[in-house]
Design an enzyme around this catalytic site. Structure first.
Site, mmCIF file in Angstrom:
data_model
loop_
_atom_site.group_PDB
_atom_site.id
_atom_site.type_symbol
_atom_site.label_atom_id
_atom_site.label_comp_id
_atom_site.label_asym_id
_atom_site.label_seq_id
_atom_site.Cartn_x
_atom_site.Cartn_y
_atom_site.Cartn_z
ATOM 1 C CD GLU A 117 -10.455 9.132 3.597
ATOM 2 O OE1 GLU A 117 -9.729 9.382 2.612
ATOM 3 O OE2 GLU A 117 -11.127 10.007 4.178
ATOM 4 C CG ASN A 169 -0.747 0.431 12.840
ATOM 5 O OD1 ASN A 169 -0.552 0.753 11.673
ATOM 6 N ND2 ASN A 169 -0.419 -0.758 13.321
ATOM 7 C CG ASP A 192 4.100 6.186 1.448
ATOM 8 O OD1 ASP A 192 4.649 5.888 0.371
ATOM 9 O OD2 ASP A 192 4.648 6.882 2.319
ATOM 10 C CE LYS A 196 14.043 5.841 -3.393
ATOM 11 N NZ LYS A 196 15.089 6.416 -2.511
ATOM 12 C CB THR A 293 -7.615 15.725 -3.037
ATOM 13 O OG1 THR A 293 -6.764 14.717 -3.599
ATOM 14 C CG2 THR A 293 -8.796 15.070 -2.339
ATOM 15 C CB SER A 294 -4.456 19.831 -3.699
ATOM 16 O OG SER A 294 -4.205 19.293 -2.416
ATOM 17 C CD GLU A 296 -7.901 12.000 -8.282
ATOM 18 O OE1 GLU A 296 -8.337 11.548 -9.361
ATOM 19 O OE2 GLU A 296 -8.579 12.066 -7.238
#
Length: 314
Positions: A117, A169, A192, A196, A293-294, A296
């Site tokens: 994951e 990373n 993420d 923008k 999940t919280s 989502e």
């Protein structure tokens, strides 16, 4: 469950403008990790870092708030030695020495399918999956120490032995740390979105990322993605569909009114409102192995649609 989403309550606050983003990323890339006595670790001769070319490509994260306190610190101190993979660095504290290769059989003491994951956040998805699939091993990749520490807390509380966490990373993990063809599934859930326009270049899922995922997946392995931002979902779909190494498991499915993209356009909640239907489709049904999940739930409350994708390694 990202590398951790900037909108997540547990993640660092993202800088406000591009210049600050660049400054923070540069500082992260150039900061050498320290030994316990505070001495800077030497740069490994012959590596990218030694040639001054380390991380010229934009990374998908900006790290803030890595300090541990209370139960997280205690969990890290007492259990990271055996639950967190101790990988050699060569400059930054999220880097991976290019000669290091993870040995899952040695680490877990058995041969089993390995699920990776990317951006495990606070560990909810990987914890749930590990409990539901004791016959599989899991590697949770995350850059944020608090998220890793909280994942370790949950592993200990649930007596889970088939998960390891790694602070690194993600592209470096996929490029060299994992052996080619050694992984059965790669998950990228809610990375993420960098929504923008001026920050879109920081999105992790791009044309350069797909070959790295393909490298580690065994033939027939699955790359699963999920996001709650329609523009990023379209980008993910384009990247996976254009990659010669992958086939969309649900190509042509969920078009028109059944498409989450059509629904997002009608609502206009995160894109320009339009009644133009999605005639391409290709969206997967919700992956039933992904716990709600919280994070989502907050997306649902904000009215954003959830987009799932699944690509098979050819």
């Amino acid at each position: 469950m990202s590398e951790t989403p900037a909108s997540s309550p547990e993640s660092p606050a993202a800088p406000a403008d591009a210049s600050e983003l660049a400054d923070v990323a540069a500082q992260d890339a150039q900061r050498a990790p320290r030994t316990d006595d505070g001495t800077a670790r030497p740069v490994t001769p012959g590596t990218q870092a030694a040639e001054g070319t380390y991380r010229r490509q934009t990374v998908s994260f900006v790290r803030r708030g890595t300090r541990l306190q209370g139960k997280r610190q205690k969990a890290w101190d007492e259990h990271s030695a055996y639950l967190a993979v101790d990988i050699p660095r060569h400059i930054a504290d999220t880097s991976v020495h290019p000669e290091y290769v993870f040995d899952a059989v040695e680490e877990f003491g058995r041969t089993a399918p390995l699920v990776v994951e990317i951006g495990s956040g606070l560990g909810d998805a990987v914890i749930h999956a590990a409990l539901e699939n004791p016959d599989k091993d899991f590697l949770a990749v995350e850059v944020y120490t608090p998220g890793l520490a909280q994942t370790i807390q949950k592993l200990v509380a649930n007596k889970i032995s088939n998960v390891r966490v790694v602070q690194a990373n993600a592209p470096e993990v996929l490029r060299s740390m994992l052996s080619a063809g050694s992984v059965s599934e790669v998950w990228v859930f809610f990375p993420d979105p960098w929504h923008k326009t001026k920050h879109n270049k920081r999105r992790m899922v791009n044309d350069n990322f797909a070959p790295l995922v393909a490298r580690v997946l065994a033939p027939g392995g699955t790359w699963r993605l999920a996001t709650d931002w329609s523009a990023y979902a379209e980008q993910m779909l384009e990247v996976g569909s254009a990659a010669a190494d992958f086939t969309n498991v649900h190509d042509g499915e969920r078009t028109g009114s059944e498409s989450p993209l059509s629904q997002a356009r009608l609502s206009g909640v995160d894109c320009e409102q339009s009644d133009e239907p999605d005639e391409i489709g290709g969206w997967a049904p919700r992956f039933d192995g992904r716990i709600l999940t919280s994070f989502e739930n907050k997306a649902h409350k904000a009215g954003r649609l959830i987009f799932d994708l699944a690509f098979r390694r050819n």
